[in-house]
Design an enzyme around this catalytic site. Structure first.
Site, PDB file in Angstrom:
ATOM      1  N   ASP A   1       0.788  -1.246   0.000  1.00  0.00           N
ATOM      2  CA  ASP A   1       0.000   0.000   0.000  1.00  0.00           C
ATOM      3  C   ASP A   1       0.812   1.284   0.000  1.00  0.00           C
ATOM      4  O   ASP A   1       0.364   2.317   0.482  1.00  0.00           O
ATOM      5  CB  ASP A   1      -0.912  -0.005   1.232  1.00  0.00           C
ATOM      6  CG  ASP A   1      -0.146  -0.244   2.525  1.00  0.00           C
ATOM      7  OD1 ASP A   1       1.076  -0.023   2.536  1.00  0.00           O
ATOM      8  OD2 ASP A   1      -0.773  -0.657   3.519  1.00  0.00           O
TER       9      ASP A   1
ATOM     10  N   GLU B   1      -0.261  -9.148  -0.810  1.00  0.00           N
ATOM     11  CA  GLU B   1      -0.841  -8.541   0.404  1.00  0.00           C
ATOM     12  C   GLU B   1      -2.067  -7.694   0.009  1.00  0.00           C
ATOM     13  O   GLU B   1      -2.169  -6.496   0.311  1.00  0.00           O
ATOM     14  CB  GLU B   1       0.166  -7.714   1.194  1.00  0.00           C
ATOM     15  CG  GLU B   1      -0.278  -7.430   2.626  1.00  0.00           C
ATOM     16  CD  GLU B   1       0.742  -6.624   3.442  1.00  0.00           C
ATOM     17  OE1 GLU B   1       0.645  -5.398   3.455  1.00  0.00           O
ATOM     18  OE2 GLU B   1       1.630  -7.246   4.057  1.00  0.00           O
TER      19      GLU B   1
ATOM     20  N   GLU C   1      -2.129   5.185   2.721  1.00  0.00           N
ATOM     21  CA  GLU C   1      -2.063   3.752   2.384  1.00  0.00           C
ATOM     22  C   GLU C   1      -3.433   3.139   2.068  1.00  0.00           C
ATOM     23  O   GLU C   1      -3.542   2.278   1.192  1.00  0.00           O
ATOM     24  CB  GLU C   1      -1.393   2.978   3.529  1.00  0.00           C
ATOM     25  CG  GLU C   1       0.110   3.231   3.660  1.00  0.00           C
ATOM     26  CD  GLU C   1       0.458   4.491   4.427  1.00  0.00           C
ATOM     27  OE1 GLU C   1      -0.450   5.145   4.985  1.00  0.00           O
ATOM     28  OE2 GLU C   1       1.654   4.849   4.469  1.00  0.00           O
TER      29      GLU C   1
ATOM     30  N   HIS D   1       6.439   5.555  12.266  1.00  0.00           N
ATOM     31  CA  HIS D   1       6.680   6.397  11.088  1.00  0.00           C
ATOM     32  C   HIS D   1       5.417   6.937  10.423  1.00  0.00           C
ATOM     33  O   HIS D   1       5.485   7.758   9.523  1.00  0.00           O
ATOM     34  CB  HIS D   1       7.464   5.621  10.032  1.00  0.00           C
ATOM     35  CG  HIS D   1       6.680   4.473   9.442  1.00  0.00           C
ATOM     36  ND1 HIS D   1       5.773   4.646   8.439  1.00  0.00           N
ATOM     37  CD2 HIS D   1       6.648   3.162   9.741  1.00  0.00           C
ATOM     38  CE1 HIS D   1       5.237   3.478   8.132  1.00  0.00           C
ATOM     39  NE2 HIS D   1       5.741   2.566   8.911  1.00  0.00           N
TER      40      HIS D   1
ATOM     41  N   ARG E   1       2.452   8.608   8.590  1.00  0.00           N
ATOM     42  CA  ARG E   1       2.242  10.013   8.214  1.00  0.00           C
ATOM     43  C   ARG E   1       1.194  10.698   9.080  1.00  0.00           C
ATOM     44  O   ARG E   1       1.338  11.848   9.456  1.00  0.00           O
ATOM     45  CB  ARG E   1       1.778  10.068   6.754  1.00  0.00           C
ATOM     46  CG  ARG E   1       2.800  10.613   5.821  1.00  0.00           C
ATOM     47  CD  ARG E   1       2.220  10.711   4.417  1.00  0.00           C
ATOM     48  NE  ARG E   1       3.072  11.545   3.599  1.00  0.00           N
ATOM     49  CZ  ARG E   1       4.243  11.185   3.107  1.00  0.00           C
ATOM     50  NH1 ARG E   1       4.726   9.990   3.364  1.00  0.00           N
ATOM     51  NH2 ARG E   1       4.936  12.022   2.367  1.00  0.00           N
TER      52      ARG E   1
ATOM     53  N   HIS F   1      13.221   5.646  12.395  1.00  0.00           N
ATOM     54  CA  HIS F   1      12.978   5.734  10.950  1.00  0.00           C
ATOM     55  C   HIS F   1      13.667   6.984  10.395  1.00  0.00           C
ATOM     56  O   HIS F   1      13.721   8.017  11.070  1.00  0.00           O
ATOM     57  CB  HIS F   1      11.455   5.810  10.747  1.00  0.00           C
ATOM     58  CG  HIS F   1      11.003   5.590   9.330  1.00  0.00           C
ATOM     59  ND1 HIS F   1      11.201   6.514   8.335  1.00  0.00           N
ATOM     60  CD2 HIS F   1      10.337   4.556   8.739  1.00  0.00           C
ATOM     61  CE1 HIS F   1      10.676   6.057   7.204  1.00  0.00           C
ATOM     62  NE2 HIS F   1      10.155   4.858   7.423  1.00  0.00           N
TER      63      HIS F   1
HETATM   64  C1  UD1 Z   1       6.810   5.008   3.378  1.00  0.00           C
HETATM   65  C2  UD1 Z   1       5.408   4.652   2.888  1.00  0.00           C
HETATM   66  C3  UD1 Z   1       4.608   3.947   3.982  1.00  0.00           C
HETATM   67  C4  UD1 Z   1       5.400   2.764   4.541  1.00  0.00           C
HETATM   68  C5  UD1 Z   1       6.762   3.251   5.008  1.00  0.00           C
HETATM   69  C6  UD1 Z   1       7.594   2.095   5.482  1.00  0.00           C
HETATM   70  C7  UD1 Z   1       4.218   6.091   1.303  1.00  0.00           C
HETATM   71  C8  UD1 Z   1       3.497   7.345   1.086  1.00  0.00           C
HETATM   72  N1  UD1 Z   1       4.694   5.866   2.530  1.00  0.00           N
HETATM   73  O1  UD1 Z   1       6.690   6.032   4.374  1.00  0.00           O
HETATM   74  O2  UD1 Z   1       3.392   3.471   3.440  1.00  0.00           O
HETATM   75  O3  UD1 Z   1       4.676   2.215   5.616  1.00  0.00           O
HETATM   76  O4  UD1 Z   1       7.443   3.868   3.901  1.00  0.00           O
HETATM   77  O5  UD1 Z   1       8.720   2.535   6.208  1.00  0.00           O
HETATM   78  O6  UD1 Z   1       4.402   5.326   0.391  1.00  0.00           O
HETATM   79  N2  UD1 Z   1      14.271   8.403   4.081  1.00  0.00           N
HETATM   80  C9  UD1 Z   1      15.647   8.299   3.991  1.00  0.00           C
HETATM   81  N3  UD1 Z   1      16.184   7.065   3.715  1.00  0.00           N
HETATM   82  C10 UD1 Z   1      15.441   5.957   3.556  1.00  0.00           C
HETATM   83  C11 UD1 Z   1      14.047   6.068   3.685  1.00  0.00           C
HETATM   84  C12 UD1 Z   1      13.467   7.303   3.922  1.00  0.00           C
HETATM   85  O7  UD1 Z   1      16.371   9.265   4.138  1.00  0.00           O
HETATM   86  O8  UD1 Z   1      15.999   4.860   3.322  1.00  0.00           O
HETATM   87  C13 UD1 Z   1      13.679   9.749   4.324  1.00  0.00           C
HETATM   88  C14 UD1 Z   1      13.789  10.652   3.083  1.00  0.00           C
HETATM   89  O9  UD1 Z   1      13.982  11.981   3.502  1.00  0.00           O
HETATM   90  C15 UD1 Z   1      12.398  10.489   2.445  1.00  0.00           C
HETATM   91  C16 UD1 Z   1      11.539  10.407   3.679  1.00  0.00           C
HETATM   92  O10 UD1 Z   1      12.295   9.607   4.600  1.00  0.00           O
HETATM   93  O11 UD1 Z   1      12.055  11.551   1.587  1.00  0.00           O
HETATM   94  C17 UD1 Z   1      10.157   9.881   3.491  1.00  0.00           C
HETATM   95  O12 UD1 Z   1      10.131   8.661   2.774  1.00  0.00           O
HETATM   96  P1  UD1 Z   1       8.714   8.153   2.162  1.00  0.00           P
HETATM   97  O13 UD1 Z   1       8.940   6.828   1.514  1.00  0.00           O
HETATM   98  O14 UD1 Z   1       8.109   9.204   1.342  1.00  0.00           O
HETATM   99  O15 UD1 Z   1       7.795   8.040   3.439  1.00  0.00           O
HETATM  100  P2  UD1 Z   1       7.868   7.041   4.679  1.00  0.00           P
HETATM  101  O16 UD1 Z   1       7.441   7.800   5.872  1.00  0.00           O
HETATM  102  O17 UD1 Z   1       9.182   6.363   4.682  1.00  0.00           O
HETATM  103  N1  UDP Z   2      12.246  -3.411  10.348  1.00  0.00           N
HETATM  104  C1  UDP Z   2      13.622  -3.525  10.140  1.00  0.00           C
HETATM  105  N2  UDP Z   2      14.459  -2.674  10.806  1.00  0.00           N
HETATM  106  C2  UDP Z   2      14.006  -1.709  11.662  1.00  0.00           C
HETATM  107  C3  UDP Z   2      12.602  -1.588  11.850  1.00  0.00           C
HETATM  108  C4  UDP Z   2      11.752  -2.444  11.176  1.00  0.00           C
HETATM  109  O1  UDP Z   2      14.064  -4.393   9.380  1.00  0.00           O
HETATM  110  O2  UDP Z   2      14.828  -0.982  12.230  1.00  0.00           O
HETATM  111  C5  UDP Z   2      11.344  -4.301   9.605  1.00  0.00           C
HETATM  112  C6  UDP Z   2      10.261  -5.002  10.399  1.00  0.00           C
HETATM  113  O3  UDP Z   2      10.711  -6.253  10.872  1.00  0.00           O
HETATM  114  C7  UDP Z   2       9.132  -5.152   9.383  1.00  0.00           C
HETATM  115  C8  UDP Z   2       9.314  -3.952   8.483  1.00  0.00           C
HETATM  116  O4  UDP Z   2      10.639  -3.468   8.690  1.00  0.00           O
HETATM  117  O5  UDP Z   2       9.280  -6.317   8.590  1.00  0.00           O
HETATM  118  C9  UDP Z   2       8.311  -2.857   8.819  1.00  0.00           C
HETATM  119  O6  UDP Z   2       8.653  -1.677   8.173  1.00  0.00           O
HETATM  120  P1  UDP Z   2       7.977  -0.300   8.506  1.00  0.00           P
HETATM  121  O7  UDP Z   2       7.533  -0.296   9.917  1.00  0.00           O
HETATM  122  O8  UDP Z   2       8.932   0.760   8.069  1.00  0.00           O
HETATM  123  O9  UDP Z   2       6.748  -0.261   7.503  1.00  0.00           O
HETATM  124  P2  UDP Z   2       5.239  -0.794   7.562  1.00  0.00           P
HETATM  125  O10 UDP Z   2       5.279  -2.252   7.816  1.00  0.00           O
HETATM  126  O11 UDP Z   2       4.526  -0.023   8.621  1.00  0.00           O
HETATM  127  O12 UDP Z   2       4.699  -0.454   6.214  1.00  0.00           O
END
Ligand code: UD1
Ligand code: UDP
Length: 374
Positions: free
Chosen positions: A97, A119, A133, A215, A217, A248
């Protein structure tokens, strides 16, 4: 030969798609399988690819600091066009999602490929929670031709949306496949993980671990301020507890968490962990407090009680079984439930029973078998 393109972009999609990539690679006489990462996440995605030893065929490298939904969506669709036109896959697989899921499903539909949703069918029926999502997975559900649902509840949600029953397969969640792969690898002879060794040095073995992740939003802003206040109070009231929080990388999470919690003696803020170390830490924990979707699925199968910092859930199975409790981002609710779990053994024992509604680790084999028979 059937041509597959598996597309993902964030950490959780990568963890949950990695075993599917491996399952298709095992059948490379029947399928040609390529992997495309949007790199909506960068560092957190690369950690997963490295552990599962997956080298993508296409890396769109799209992540920008503090990216927004509009440009990310547009960039994904635009960047996928030449890849889809060049490779011309028969089947495109998207997961879950995220923005990658929604945008990639649209691009795949434009290309004429058959689109498969892994999923599929999770719903809260509240389009603002989780945001975005719930809408992402609903759009993907409308577009996709084949739907791999983790549970009967998620299948029923799709039937209620008039999806054809033969196009839905209940598989369990591929995260259990990933967990089993991870455990086997970590327990294999000669495997040494530097992160796990560092964690062992960080952790005080006389204290109970409360593991925290977050994390979402819809929790940015006031939600995270409340979460931090609650964690501070839990740490202050329970001297025999240490809170370990892999933070995160989203700046909207990093800023409040480091500003409000850095320097508190029994709270350890650490960078995101690679998957094996995180699974190790879940196992070592007494209690988990999270707003993560994936962690809600993993923790019950490890027998760990979870407080979920959300008001809605698309994963009712563990809540119904009593191993997961929704507490939202209300400071008092988080603190009270955490204190009860930390101090009332009967309540703790009731919540920590092993419960696994998400499958037996054969989800990916079921998906491959289904596609093979089409
Ligand atoms: C995203 C997904 C969310 C998912 C989550 C898992 C969307 C809108 N959101 O949220 O559904 O549950 O990932 O973790 O699709 N960033 C880094 N390095 C990384 C990852 C993120 O620096 O490896 C920072 C960057 O500044 C980036 C920001 O996080 O722009 C946001 O990343 P984004 O994927 O847009 O949103 P998440 O909150 O990570
Ligand atoms: N996870 C990880 N390292 C971390 C935190 C989470 O590998 O420091 C794994 C966790 O076991 C799970 C997945 O990341 O499988 C969940 O990711 P996240 O919470 O970012 O996203 P969501 O599942 O809410 O979309």
């Amino acid at each position: 030969m059937k041509k597959n393109l598996i597309i993902f972009g964030t950490r959780p999609e990568a963890i949950k798609m990695a075993p599917l990539v491996k399952a298709f690679f095992k059948r490379n006489g029947e399928f040609e399988t390529k992997v495309c990462i949007t790199a909506q996440h960068r560092e957190m995605l690369d950690q997963v690819l490295q552990f599962f030893e997956i080298v993508p065929d296409y890396d769109l490298n799209l992540m920008k600091p503090n990216q927004n939904l509009y440009t990310l969506t547009a960039d994904i669709i635009t960047a996928l066009k030449p890849i889809l036109e060049d490779y011309q896959p028969d089947f495109v697989y998207v997961h879950g999602d995220t923005t990658t899921t929604m945008a990639a499903s649209i691009a795949a539909f434009y290309s004429g490929a058959q689109v498969c949703h892994v999923e599929a069918g999770l719903r809260t029926f509240n389009k603002k929670s989780p945001f975005p999502e719930e809408m992402n997975r609903s759009v993907a559900g409308r577009i996709c031709d084949f739907h791999f649902s983790p549970t009967l509840t998620s299948k029923q949600n799709l039937l209620n949306e008039n999806i054809n029953e033969p196009n839905i397969l209940v598989t369990g969640n591929t995260v259990i496949d990933a967990l089993q792969f991870s455990s086997a690898k970590v327990n294999s002879e000669g495997f040494i993980d530097d992160e796990i060794e560092t964690l062992k040095e960080l952790i005080n073995p006389t204290k109970r671990i409360v593991l925290v992740t977050g994390h979402r939003r819809e929790n940015h802003g006031d939600g995270f301020i409340n979460i931090c206040k609650a964690l501070k109070e839990i740490a202050e009231k329970n001297d025999d507890v240490q809170i370990i929080y892999p933070v995160h990388l989203n700046p909207n999470v990093q800023k409040p968490v480091y500003e409000l919690l850095e320097g508190i003696k029994n709270i350890k803020l650490i960078p995101p962990l690679a998957y094996p170390a995180f699974v190790w830490l879940m196992n070592a924990s007494y209690l988990i407090i999270t707003d993560s979707g994936g962690v809600q699925e993993e923790a019950p199968s490890l027998g760990k009680p979870v407080l979920v910092m959300r008001d809605t859930t698309e994963r009712p199975e563990a809540v119904d079984a009593g191993t997961v409790l929704l507490v939202g981002t209300d400071v008092n609710k988080i603190v009270n439930q955490a204190n009860t779990l930390l101090n009332n053994k009967t309540f703790y024992n009731r919540m920590s029973t092993l419960h696994n509604p998400y499958g037996d680790g054969t989800a990916c084999e079921k998906i491959v078998h289904y596609i093979s028979n089409l």
